[in-house]
Design a protein around this motif. Structure first.
Motif, PDB file in Angstrom:
ATOM      1  N   LYS A 191       1.024  -2.572 -10.387  1.00  0.00           N
ATOM      2  CA  LYS A 191       1.200  -1.371 -11.093  1.00  0.00           C
ATOM      3  C   LYS A 191       0.615  -0.334 -10.077  1.00  0.00           C
ATOM      4  O   LYS A 191       0.711   0.734 -10.188  1.00  0.00           O
ATOM      5  CB  LYS A 191       0.637  -1.208 -12.276  1.00  0.00           C
ATOM      6  CG  LYS A 191       1.471  -2.122 -13.156  1.00  0.00           C
ATOM      7  CD  LYS A 191       0.959  -2.010 -14.515  1.00  0.00           C
ATOM      8  CE  LYS A 191       1.338  -2.687 -15.682  1.00  0.00           C
ATOM      9  NZ  LYS A 191       0.641  -2.838 -17.066  1.00  0.00           N
ATOM     10  N   GLY A 192      -0.001  -0.893  -8.757  1.00  0.00           N
ATOM     11  CA  GLY A 192      -0.716   0.044  -7.945  1.00  0.00           C
ATOM     12  C   GLY A 192      -2.208   0.339  -8.563  1.00  0.00           C
ATOM     13  O   GLY A 192      -2.695   1.233  -7.821  1.00  0.00           O
ATOM     14  N   THR A 193      -2.678  -0.119  -9.420  1.00  0.00           N
ATOM     15  CA  THR A 193      -4.090  -0.002  -9.581  1.00  0.00           C
ATOM     16  C   THR A 193      -4.975  -1.195  -8.851  1.00  0.00           C
ATOM     17  O   THR A 193      -4.734  -2.343  -9.114  1.00  0.00           O
ATOM     18  CB  THR A 193      -4.413  -0.446 -11.110  1.00  0.00           C
ATOM     19  OG1 THR A 193      -3.582   0.554 -11.926  1.00  0.00           O
ATOM     20  CG2 THR A 193      -5.950   0.030 -11.501  1.00  0.00           C
ATOM     21  N   PHE A 194      -6.044  -0.529  -7.874  1.00  0.00           N
ATOM     22  CA  PHE A 194      -6.659  -1.518  -7.265  1.00  0.00           C
ATOM     23  C   PHE A 194      -8.067  -1.639  -7.504  1.00  0.00           C
ATOM     24  O   PHE A 194      -8.919  -2.355  -6.835  1.00  0.00           O
ATOM     25  CB  PHE A 194      -6.443  -1.134  -5.593  1.00  0.00           C
ATOM     26  CG  PHE A 194      -5.083  -1.298  -5.187  1.00  0.00           C
ATOM     27  CD1 PHE A 194      -4.424  -2.530  -4.757  1.00  0.00           C
ATOM     28  CD2 PHE A 194      -4.167  -0.068  -4.966  1.00  0.00           C
ATOM     29  CE1 PHE A 194      -3.340  -2.517  -4.192  1.00  0.00           C
ATOM     30  CE2 PHE A 194      -2.999  -0.186  -4.632  1.00  0.00           C
ATOM     31  CZ  PHE A 194      -2.456  -1.550  -4.190  1.00  0.00           C
ATOM     32  N   LYS A 215     -12.189  -8.654  -3.475  1.00  0.00           N
ATOM     33  CA  LYS A 215     -12.486  -8.188  -2.485  1.00  0.00           C
ATOM     34  C   LYS A 215     -10.952  -7.975  -1.750  1.00  0.00           C
ATOM     35  O   LYS A 215     -10.804  -6.847  -1.129  1.00  0.00           O
ATOM     36  CB  LYS A 215     -12.908  -9.411  -1.316  1.00  0.00           C
ATOM     37  CG  LYS A 215     -13.181  -8.917   0.188  1.00  0.00           C
ATOM     38  CD  LYS A 215     -13.980  -7.699  -0.003  1.00  0.00           C
ATOM     39  CE  LYS A 215     -14.485  -7.572   1.759  1.00  0.00           C
ATOM     40  NZ  LYS A 215     -13.243  -7.134   2.616  1.00  0.00           N
ATOM     41  N   MET A 216     -10.082  -8.784  -1.861  1.00  0.00           N
ATOM     42  CA  MET A 216      -8.660  -8.285  -1.356  1.00  0.00           C
ATOM     43  C   MET A 216      -8.104  -7.033  -2.104  1.00  0.00           C
ATOM     44  O   MET A 216      -7.444  -6.374  -1.394  1.00  0.00           O
ATOM     45  CB  MET A 216      -7.833  -9.631  -1.770  1.00  0.00           C
ATOM     46  CG  MET A 216      -6.168  -9.311  -1.336  1.00  0.00           C
ATOM     47  SD  MET A 216      -5.089 -10.446  -1.962  1.00  0.00           S
ATOM     48  CE  MET A 216      -5.034 -10.031  -3.699  1.00  0.00           C
ATOM     49  N   ALA A 217      -8.519  -6.850  -3.321  1.00  0.00           N
ATOM     50  CA  ALA A 217      -7.749  -5.714  -3.971  1.00  0.00           C
ATOM     51  C   ALA A 217      -8.431  -4.443  -3.241  1.00  0.00           C
ATOM     52  O   ALA A 217      -7.727  -3.560  -3.127  1.00  0.00           O
ATOM     53  CB  ALA A 217      -8.272  -5.679  -5.398  1.00  0.00           C
ATOM     54  N   SER A 218      -9.744  -4.248  -3.005  1.00  0.00           N
ATOM     55  CA  SER A 218     -10.292  -3.293  -2.484  1.00  0.00           C
ATOM     56  C   SER A 218      -9.620  -3.216  -1.131  1.00  0.00           C
ATOM     57  O   SER A 218      -9.525  -1.975  -0.384  1.00  0.00           O
ATOM     58  CB  SER A 218     -11.879  -3.447  -2.347  1.00  0.00           C
ATOM     59  OG  SER A 218     -12.189  -4.764  -1.453  1.00  0.00           O
ATOM     60  N   TYR A 223      -5.334  -0.411   2.814  1.00  0.00           N
ATOM     61  CA  TYR A 223      -3.979  -0.724   3.418  1.00  0.00           C
ATOM     62  C   TYR A 223      -2.795   0.037   2.683  1.00  0.00           C
ATOM     63  O   TYR A 223      -2.043   0.501   3.417  1.00  0.00           O
ATOM     64  CB  TYR A 223      -3.670  -2.318   3.404  1.00  0.00           C
ATOM     65  CG  TYR A 223      -4.749  -2.913   4.201  1.00  0.00           C
ATOM     66  CD1 TYR A 223      -5.571  -2.502   5.310  1.00  0.00           C
ATOM     67  CD2 TYR A 223      -5.080  -4.433   3.743  1.00  0.00           C
ATOM     68  CE1 TYR A 223      -6.596  -3.162   5.851  1.00  0.00           C
ATOM     69  CE2 TYR A 223      -6.000  -5.150   4.762  1.00  0.00           C
ATOM     70  CZ  TYR A 223      -6.797  -4.530   5.617  1.00  0.00           C
ATOM     71  OH  TYR A 223      -7.675  -5.294   6.125  1.00  0.00           O
ATOM     72  N   TYR A 224      -2.678   0.006   1.463  1.00  0.00           N
ATOM     73  CA  TYR A 224      -1.801   0.702   0.581  1.00  0.00           C
ATOM     74  C   TYR A 224      -1.607   2.231   1.107  1.00  0.00           C
ATOM     75  O   TYR A 224      -0.786   2.638   1.006  1.00  0.00           O
ATOM     76  CB  TYR A 224      -1.983   0.483  -0.853  1.00  0.00           C
ATOM     77  CG  TYR A 224      -0.785   0.898  -1.574  1.00  0.00           C
ATOM     78  CD1 TYR A 224       0.310   0.034  -1.641  1.00  0.00           C
ATOM     79  CD2 TYR A 224      -0.667   2.049  -2.093  1.00  0.00           C
ATOM     80  CE1 TYR A 224       1.294   0.555  -2.248  1.00  0.00           C
ATOM     81  CE2 TYR A 224       0.328   2.432  -2.960  1.00  0.00           C
ATOM     82  CZ  TYR A 224       1.432   1.697  -3.007  1.00  0.00           C
ATOM     83  OH  TYR A 224       2.564   2.095  -3.742  1.00  0.00           O
ATOM     84  N   GLN A 225      -2.693   2.853   1.322  1.00  0.00           N
ATOM     85  CA  GLN A 225      -2.870   4.099   1.564  1.00  0.00           C
ATOM     86  C   GLN A 225      -2.462   4.396   2.908  1.00  0.00           C
ATOM     87  O   GLN A 225      -1.488   5.238   3.405  1.00  0.00           O
ATOM     88  CB  GLN A 225      -4.272   4.706   1.556  1.00  0.00           C
ATOM     89  CG  GLN A 225      -4.949   4.885   0.069  1.00  0.00           C
ATOM     90  CD  GLN A 225      -6.260   5.188   0.194  1.00  0.00           C
ATOM     91  OE1 GLN A 225      -7.015   5.264   1.109  1.00  0.00           O
ATOM     92  NE2 GLN A 225      -6.842   5.511  -1.147  1.00  0.00           N
TER      93      GLN A 225
END
Length: 614
Positions: A191-194, A215-218, A223-225
């Motif tokens: 959903k785009g929540t990191f 760690k990957m989510a952070s 990277y998503y930005q």
């Protein structure tokens, strides 16, 4: 303990328990099968005992042929493997079986052998009772085994239930809970929540995975930005590419029909200027070899720039810089060439906005647009050249035919008129003058008829559509002219490179041949055939009329010579032969021009035929 070790321990525990239960079950099944077989055989012994007793009740009726098979069968049954295995079990069942065997071998069988049938019948009930007691013991033993198996199954079920509860608790605590947390985290990421934190920190694979996922989510957040920025750039570039391709396609369709429409060309230049954010975009074109005078066509909104000295040669030699209002603009010039590159039609000049440069892809788009313009101009020029050549050839044919027919006829008439004038001046016999006048009248009528035939031939035109459609329209026209004639078409030219020049000559030859059929053949049916034979195109017109005259050129009124001239222009030849049915076959043969692809296919076919013949 790691998840791998936990799962291995769980599987081994369940496997060991299952193997124990299965082993006990298989052992019981094996013994039960043996007991069942023994019970069945013992039952058959009772039946055989009574059967023998029935046969020996009347001693006078018992023969050796009847008694011997019964005794032999009884011997085989009592020593069956299913019964002899009872000797290995020990206990009460072994004693009962041995007692039955002893009673048979020592008592019952000898009485039958010595024909003491009365004693045998007297001991049968006691003997059968022994067999029944043995069967009853077997049944009791089997029931005891069932009770033991049932107890073992209850114990195994209890152990299985305990192990299952233990496994469920451990799986829920160390596998399901962290997996649920990871699934929830993955849904949040989708959903785009990191901003994710997983509280599980067990000393196993899932514990390490939870930490790595956090760690990957952070990292993904960062990277998503960056990816969003790149996607926006790529989307813009893709939209521009799609618009450029659509513009190229539309321009190729529109300019192919009329490349000299300046309004259309201005509109496309304006669209390119808007799409590529150009400050200036214009073309300078000509259809002549002289490149010193070009027609300038600019996009709406371009800078109004004037040539330095009024001559276009200065623009062609100024390089990639062009002065406009004192500023230096980095303009790029593209030469517009025809399909073969043999002729240049001008150039296109594009100037990007200030502080911008055209990318390599944008240059390729402009180059493709320039190629579209050049190809359209080249094709238009080729069509015009082909039309002119065809028109000149037609005019040459007309001039030749007028010279060969009408000019000769008029020359003959001029000579006859001179003769009449001379005879009149000399006062010759009027009968001589009358003969010349009649000859002159016949020549004038013949010339007029020749002229009408030539006009009919040259007025025929090539309509729209394929060669077959034009031939069909021609046959329809001749059918309306001659109601007594039936025309057929056998068209088998499917896929061959025939240009407009060849199609016109083919159609004119067919029309001239059909005109001769209508005028001179007295036929009732005529057939037109078009097909390929080897590397030649064959076109024939056959009729069932009166055949060829002794001098066909005279009978055809120069029509045959016209067809021969057209055949020569195609690089072929005409033939005129009488058919077996009495009609005439007019045939055109000329070589077909093969493309490189057809040459390749022919070579492949030849190699295939050679391999087949070998």
């Amino acid at each position: 303990m790691t998840i791998h070790s936990r799962l291995r321990l769980m599987i081994l525990s369940i496997t060991a328990l299952a193997a124990t239960v299965i082993g006990i079950s298989l052992t019981f099944i094996e013994q039960s099968e043996t007991d069942a077989a023994a019970i069945n055989v013992a039952g058959s012994l009772r039946m055989q005992t009574w059967r023998i007793a029935e046969h020996v009740v009347v001693a006078e009726l018992v023969t050796e042929e009847i008694l011997a098979p019964l005794v032999d069968v009884y011997d085989l049954s009592i020593h069956r493997p299913s019964l002899t295995l009872l000797n290995q079990r020990g206990g009460k069942i072994q004693e009962q079986y041995q007692d039955v065997v002893f009673q048979w071998e020592q008592v019952m069988r000898p009485r039958l052998v010595h024909r003491n049938f009365a004693g045998y019948v007297e001991d049968v009930p006691a003997f059968v009772d022994k067999i029944d007691r043995m069967v009853f013991s077997l049944q009791q033993d089997n029931e005891e085994k069932l009770n033991v198996l049932f107890t073992a199954m209850l114990v195994a079920l209890g152990l299985l239930l305990f192990i299952s509860i233990l496994i469920f608790w451990d799986v829920r605590r160390n596998i399901l809970t962290p997996v649920r947390l990871l699934m929830q985290a993955s849904r949040d990421v989708r959903k785009g929540t990191f901003d994710i934190h997983i509280p599980y920190r067990g000393n196993n694979e899932l514990g390490h995975l939870s930490g790595a996922f956090t760690k990957m989510a952070s990292d993904l957040k960062l990277y998503y930005q960056q990816l969003e920025e790149k996607v926006a750039e790529q989307t813009k570039a893709l939209t521009q590419s799609n618009a450029a391709l659509e513009l190229l396609y539309e321009s190729s369709e529109m300019l192919a029909s009329n490349p000299f429409n300046q309004e259309v060309l201005k509109a496309y230049l304006g669209r390119w200027q808007k799409l590529l954010n150009l400050q200036e975009c214009y073309v300078c074109l000509t259809t002549q070899q002289d490149m010193d005078w070009l027609e300038r066509i600019a996009a709406p909104g371009s800078l109004m720039m004037t040539c330095a000295d009024g001559h276009c040669s200065s623009c062609l030699s100024c390089g990639d810089k062009l002065s406009a209002g004192g500023d230096s603009l980095a303009s790029i010039q593209f030469v517009i060439k025809g399909s073969g590159g043999s002729m240049e039609y001008g150039f296109l000049r594009a100037t990007p906005a200030r502080d911008q440069l055209l990318t390599e892809e944008e240059r390729q788009w402009i180059q493709l647009f320039v190629d579209v313009i050049g190809k359209a101009l080249g094709q238009y020029r080729k069509r015009e050249l082909d039309r002119r050549i065809l028109l000149m050839e037609e005019r040459t044919v007309i001039a030749r035919e007028l010279h060969d027919s009408l000019a000769q006829s008029l020359s003959y008439q001029k000579i006859q008129l001179a003769r009449i004038q001379r005879l009149t001046q000399q006062g010759e016999d009027p009968e001589k003058v009358k003969v010349i006048v009649e000859d002159l009248q016949e020549a004038v009528a013949s010339a007029y008829k020749h002229l009408r035939e030539l006009l009919v031939t040259f007025r025929l035109s090539m309509g729209d559509g394929t060669l077959r459609e034009n031939i069909e329209r021609t046959l329809e026209g001749f059918s309306k002219q001659s109601k007594s004639l039936t025309f057929d078409l056998d068209y088998r030219i499917r896929f061959l490179p025939l240009d407009a020049h060849q199609e016109v000559h083919i159609l004119q030859i067919i029309r001239e041949a059909l005109n001769n059929v209508v005028q001179h053949s007295q036929a009732t049916r005529s057939t037109v055939r078009c097909y390929q034979e080897d590397h030649e195109i064959v076109v024939s017109v056959t009729d069932n009329g009166c055949g060829l005259s002794e001098s066909p050129e005279k009978a055809g009124h120069y029509g045959l010579s016209i067809m021969s001239e057209r055949a020569n222009s195609l690089g072929g030849h005409m033939s005129y032969v009488s058919t077996a049915a009495g009609g005439v076959r007019v045939e055109l043969r000329f070589p077909v021009a093969e493309t490189e692809e057809q040459d390749m296919n022919n070579d492949i076919n030849k190699k295939h035929d050679a391999e087949v013949s070998q």
